[in-house]
Each structure stands twice: as structure tokens, then as C-alpha cells.
Design a protein around this motif. Structure first.
Motif, PDB file in Angstrom:
ATOM      1  N   ASN A  42      34.653  80.958  73.360  1.00  0.00           N
ATOM      2  CA  ASN A  42      33.884  81.822  74.264  1.00  0.00           C
ATOM      3  C   ASN A  42      33.940  81.347  75.712  1.00  0.00           C
ATOM      4  O   ASN A  42      33.826  82.153  76.632  1.00  0.00           O
ATOM      5  N   ALA A  43      34.128  80.047  75.904  1.00  0.00           N
ATOM      6  CA  ALA A  43      34.223  79.487  77.256  1.00  0.00           C
ATOM      7  C   ALA A  43      35.667  79.485  77.764  1.00  0.00           C
ATOM      8  O   ALA A  43      35.923  79.012  78.865  1.00  0.00           O
TER       9      ALA A  43
ATOM     10  N   ILE B 154      36.897  70.921  90.682  1.00  0.00           N
ATOM     11  CA  ILE B 154      36.296  69.591  90.751  1.00  0.00           C
ATOM     12  C   ILE B 154      36.975  68.758  91.848  1.00  0.00           C
ATOM     13  O   ILE B 154      36.316  68.011  92.558  1.00  0.00           O
ATOM     14  N   GLY B 155      38.286  68.930  92.008  1.00  0.00           N
ATOM     15  CA  GLY B 155      39.027  68.216  93.033  1.00  0.00           C
ATOM     16  C   GLY B 155      38.525  68.498  94.446  1.00  0.00           C
ATOM     17  O   GLY B 155      38.640  67.651  95.332  1.00  0.00           O
ATOM     18  N   GLU B 156      37.951  69.694  94.647  1.00  0.00           N
ATOM     19  CA  GLU B 156      37.397  70.023  95.952  1.00  0.00           C
ATOM     20  C   GLU B 156      36.270  69.072  96.346  1.00  0.00           C
ATOM     21  O   GLU B 156      36.048  68.822  97.520  1.00  0.00           O
ATOM     22  N   TYR B 157      35.584  68.528  95.359  1.00  0.00           N
ATOM     23  CA  TYR B 157      34.461  67.631  95.637  1.00  0.00           C
ATOM     24  C   TYR B 157      34.909  66.185  95.873  1.00  0.00           C
ATOM     25  O   TYR B 157      34.144  65.369  96.335  1.00  0.00           O
ATOM     26  N   ALA B 158      36.164  65.904  95.542  1.00  0.00           N
ATOM     27  CA  ALA B 158      36.678  64.549  95.716  1.00  0.00           C
ATOM     28  C   ALA B 158      37.290  64.351  97.093  1.00  0.00           C
ATOM     29  O   ALA B 158      37.666  63.247  97.451  1.00  0.00           O
TER      30      ALA B 158
ATOM     31  N   LEU C 256      45.624  79.072  64.514  1.00  0.00           N
ATOM     32  CA  LEU C 256      46.011  77.859  65.239  1.00  0.00           C
ATOM     33  C   LEU C 256      45.269  77.815  66.564  1.00  0.00           C
ATOM     34  O   LEU C 256      45.155  78.833  67.255  1.00  0.00           O
ATOM     35  N   TYR C 257      44.785  76.642  66.906  1.00  0.00           N
ATOM     36  CA  TYR C 257      44.021  76.434  68.131  1.00  0.00           C
ATOM     37  C   TYR C 257      44.817  75.559  69.089  1.00  0.00           C
ATOM     38  O   TYR C 257      45.481  74.611  68.678  1.00  0.00           O
ATOM     39  N   SER C 258      44.719  75.879  70.364  1.00  0.00           N
ATOM     40  CA  SER C 258      45.362  75.090  71.407  1.00  0.00           C
ATOM     41  C   SER C 258      44.473  75.118  72.641  1.00  0.00           C
ATOM     42  O   SER C 258      43.580  75.964  72.762  1.00  0.00           O
ATOM     43  N   LEU C 259      44.732  74.188  73.561  1.00  0.00           N
ATOM     44  CA  LEU C 259      43.979  74.168  74.814  1.00  0.00           C
ATOM     45  C   LEU C 259      44.401  75.339  75.687  1.00  0.00           C
ATOM     46  O   LEU C 259      45.573  75.700  75.731  1.00  0.00           O
ATOM     47  N   ASN C 260      43.450  75.892  76.402  1.00  0.00           N
ATOM     48  CA  ASN C 260      43.750  76.892  77.421  1.00  0.00           C
ATOM     49  C   ASN C 260      43.988  76.115  78.712  1.00  0.00           C
ATOM     50  O   ASN C 260      43.055  75.789  79.437  1.00  0.00           O
ATOM     51  N   LYS C 261      45.232  75.809  78.969  1.00  0.00           N
ATOM     52  CA  LYS C 261      45.577  74.952  80.112  1.00  0.00           C
ATOM     53  C   LYS C 261      45.251  75.605  81.442  1.00  0.00           C
ATOM     54  O   LYS C 261      44.977  74.923  82.422  1.00  0.00           O
ATOM     55  N   GLU C 262      45.243  76.943  81.493  1.00  0.00           N
ATOM     56  CA  GLU C 262      44.862  77.637  82.726  1.00  0.00           C
ATOM     57  C   GLU C 262      43.412  77.340  83.087  1.00  0.00           C
ATOM     58  O   GLU C 262      43.094  77.124  84.257  1.00  0.00           O
ATOM     59  N   THR C 263      42.539  77.318  82.096  1.00  0.00           N
ATOM     60  CA  THR C 263      41.139  76.997  82.344  1.00  0.00           C
ATOM     61  C   THR C 263      41.012  75.579  82.882  1.00  0.00           C
ATOM     62  O   THR C 263      40.281  75.333  83.844  1.00  0.00           O
ATOM     63  N   PHE C 264      41.735  74.630  82.288  1.00  0.00           N
ATOM     64  CA  PHE C 264      41.667  73.250  82.752  1.00  0.00           C
ATOM     65  C   PHE C 264      42.233  73.104  84.156  1.00  0.00           C
ATOM     66  O   PHE C 264      41.730  72.319  84.951  1.00  0.00           O
ATOM     67  N   ALA C 265      43.257  73.868  84.481  1.00  0.00           N
ATOM     68  CA  ALA C 265      43.819  73.822  85.831  1.00  0.00           C
ATOM     69  C   ALA C 265      42.793  74.326  86.847  1.00  0.00           C
ATOM     70  O   ALA C 265      42.624  73.723  87.914  1.00  0.00           O
ATOM     71  N   ARG C 266      42.096  75.423  86.522  1.00  0.00           N
ATOM     72  CA  ARG C 266      41.082  75.960  87.446  1.00  0.00           C
ATOM     73  C   ARG C 266      39.924  74.983  87.618  1.00  0.00           C
ATOM     74  O   ARG C 266      39.464  74.741  88.740  1.00  0.00           O
ATOM     75  N   ILE C 267      39.441  74.417  86.527  1.00  0.00           N
ATOM     76  CA  ILE C 267      38.323  73.469  86.599  1.00  0.00           C
ATOM     77  C   ILE C 267      38.746  72.219  87.369  1.00  0.00           C
ATOM     78  O   ILE C 267      37.996  71.692  88.192  1.00  0.00           O
TER      79      ILE C 267
ATOM     80  N   ASP D 169      27.439  83.536  92.275  1.00  0.00           N
ATOM     81  CA  ASP D 169      28.889  83.704  92.325  1.00  0.00           C
ATOM     82  C   ASP D 169      29.473  83.587  90.917  1.00  0.00           C
ATOM     83  O   ASP D 169      29.166  82.654  90.178  1.00  0.00           O
ATOM     84  N   ARG D 170      30.319  84.541  90.552  1.00  0.00           N
ATOM     85  CA  ARG D 170      30.948  84.574  89.220  1.00  0.00           C
ATOM     86  C   ARG D 170      31.667  83.259  88.910  1.00  0.00           C
ATOM     87  O   ARG D 170      31.661  82.795  87.777  1.00  0.00           O
ATOM     88  N   LYS D 171      32.284  82.661  89.934  1.00  0.00           N
ATOM     89  CA  LYS D 171      33.010  81.403  89.747  1.00  0.00           C
ATOM     90  C   LYS D 171      32.090  80.337  89.161  1.00  0.00           C
ATOM     91  O   LYS D 171      32.480  79.603  88.255  1.00  0.00           O
ATOM     92  N   PHE D 172      30.873  80.264  89.660  1.00  0.00           N
ATOM     93  CA  PHE D 172      29.950  79.230  89.177  1.00  0.00           C
ATOM     94  C   PHE D 172      29.491  79.513  87.752  1.00  0.00           C
ATOM     95  O   PHE D 172      29.284  78.576  86.971  1.00  0.00           O
ATOM     96  N   ILE D 173      29.351  80.771  87.405  1.00  0.00           N
ATOM     97  CA  ILE D 173      28.976  81.133  86.032  1.00  0.00           C
ATOM     98  C   ILE D 173      30.072  80.688  85.071  1.00  0.00           C
ATOM     99  O   ILE D 173      29.794  80.086  84.033  1.00  0.00           O
ATOM    100  N   VAL D 174      31.320  80.976  85.421  1.00  0.00           N
ATOM    101  CA  VAL D 174      32.455  80.593  84.572  1.00  0.00           C
ATOM    102  C   VAL D 174      32.556  79.074  84.463  1.00  0.00           C
ATOM    103  O   VAL D 174      32.718  78.527  83.370  1.00  0.00           O
ATOM    104  N   HIS D 175      32.457  78.378  85.589  1.00  0.00           N
ATOM    105  CA  HIS D 175      32.552  76.914  85.568  1.00  0.00           C
ATOM    106  C   HIS D 175      31.407  76.308  84.754  1.00  0.00           C
ATOM    107  O   HIS D 175      31.624  75.340  84.014  1.00  0.00           O
ATOM    108  N   ALA D 176      30.216  76.847  84.889  1.00  0.00           N
ATOM    109  CA  ALA D 176      29.072  76.331  84.127  1.00  0.00           C
ATOM    110  C   ALA D 176      29.298  76.500  82.630  1.00  0.00           C
ATOM    111  O   ALA D 176      28.986  75.601  81.842  1.00  0.00           O
ATOM    112  N   ARG D 177      29.874  77.636  82.223  1.00  0.00           N
ATOM    113  CA  ARG D 177      30.144  77.881  80.803  1.00  0.00           C
ATOM    114  C   ARG D 177      31.151  76.862  80.271  1.00  0.00           C
ATOM    115  O   ARG D 177      30.974  76.318  79.180  1.00  0.00           O
ATOM    116  N   VAL D 178      32.180  76.583  81.055  1.00  0.00           N
ATOM    117  CA  VAL D 178      33.192  75.607  80.635  1.00  0.00           C
ATOM    118  C   VAL D 178      32.581  74.216  80.539  1.00  0.00           C
ATOM    119  O   VAL D 178      32.763  73.513  79.537  1.00  0.00           O
ATOM    120  N   LEU D 179      31.855  73.810  81.560  1.00  0.00           N
ATOM    121  CA  LEU D 179      31.255  72.474  81.545  1.00  0.00           C
ATOM    122  C   LEU D 179      30.237  72.326  80.428  1.00  0.00           C
ATOM    123  O   LEU D 179      30.153  71.264  79.794  1.00  0.00           O
TER     124      LEU D 179
END
Length: 91
Positions: free
Chosen positions: A57-58, A86-90, A71-82, A2-12
Motif C-alpha cells: 500500500n505504501a 532525504i538527501g535534500e536535508y543532508a 513474487l515480491y520485489s522492492l519498488n526501486k522508484e519509491t526508494f529513489a524518490r525517498i 502537500d501530497r509529497k509529504f503524505i506519500v513520504h509519510a506513508r513510506v516512512l
């Protein structure tokens, strides 16, 4: 796979390094340019470039040009998705 897991793995994976976590922690407050980040870190420009490439890249970090600076900043959308994933497991 699943593409979702590939993306999450790259972020983690991008977040699995202590130096990259320190960069992320700095960026949670505001944008930084490379010189400002280097002032806060205990490594050189080439190491910073390596870490920023992984974070970019992640999609953990965004970059934008402002004159001669990047200038660098956090991609807050990525953090919201992650965070949501992760909240699904809690539950």
C-alpha cells in the motif's frame, strides 16, 4: 498538506517496523515468494500478509503473479524518490 509529504509519510511509516525492515533487506537482493520470506522470518503467514499489505500500500514493494506464486520485489522508484528527498536535508 502537500501530497509529497503524505506519500513520504506513508513510506516512512511502512518502514518503521523491524520486521518490515527485515523483509525490505531480503528483497534488496532478489524477488521472493511468500513461502521463501516465511522461511527467513520468525512469524506466520497471517503476520506476513499484514506486513506485505502495508508495504504494498505504501508502494515500497511490488508484486507480480507467476503461476500460483506471487513474487515480491522492492519498488526501486519509491526508494529513489525517498532517497532524493532525504538527501535534500543532508545539504
Amino acid at each position: 498538506m502537500d501530497r509529497k509529504f503524505i506519500v513520504h509519510a506513508r513510506v516512512l511509516k511502512a518502514m518503521s517496523d523491524e520486521n518490515r525492515l527485515r523483509i525490505i533487506d531480503l528483497l534488496k537482493e532478489r524477488e521472493y515468494n511468500a513461502s521463501e520470506l516465511l522461511e527467513e522470518m520468525d512469524f506466520g503467514q497471517s503476520t506476513l500478509s499484514h506486513h506485505m499489505k502495508i508495504l504494498l500500500n505504501a508502494d515500497v514493494v511490488n508484486s507480480r503473479k507467476n503461476g500460483k506464486w506471487t513474487l515480491y520485489s522492492l519498488n526501486k522508484e519509491t526508494f529513489a524518490r525517498i532517497s532524493e528527498w532525504i538527501g535534500e536535508y543532508a545539504k
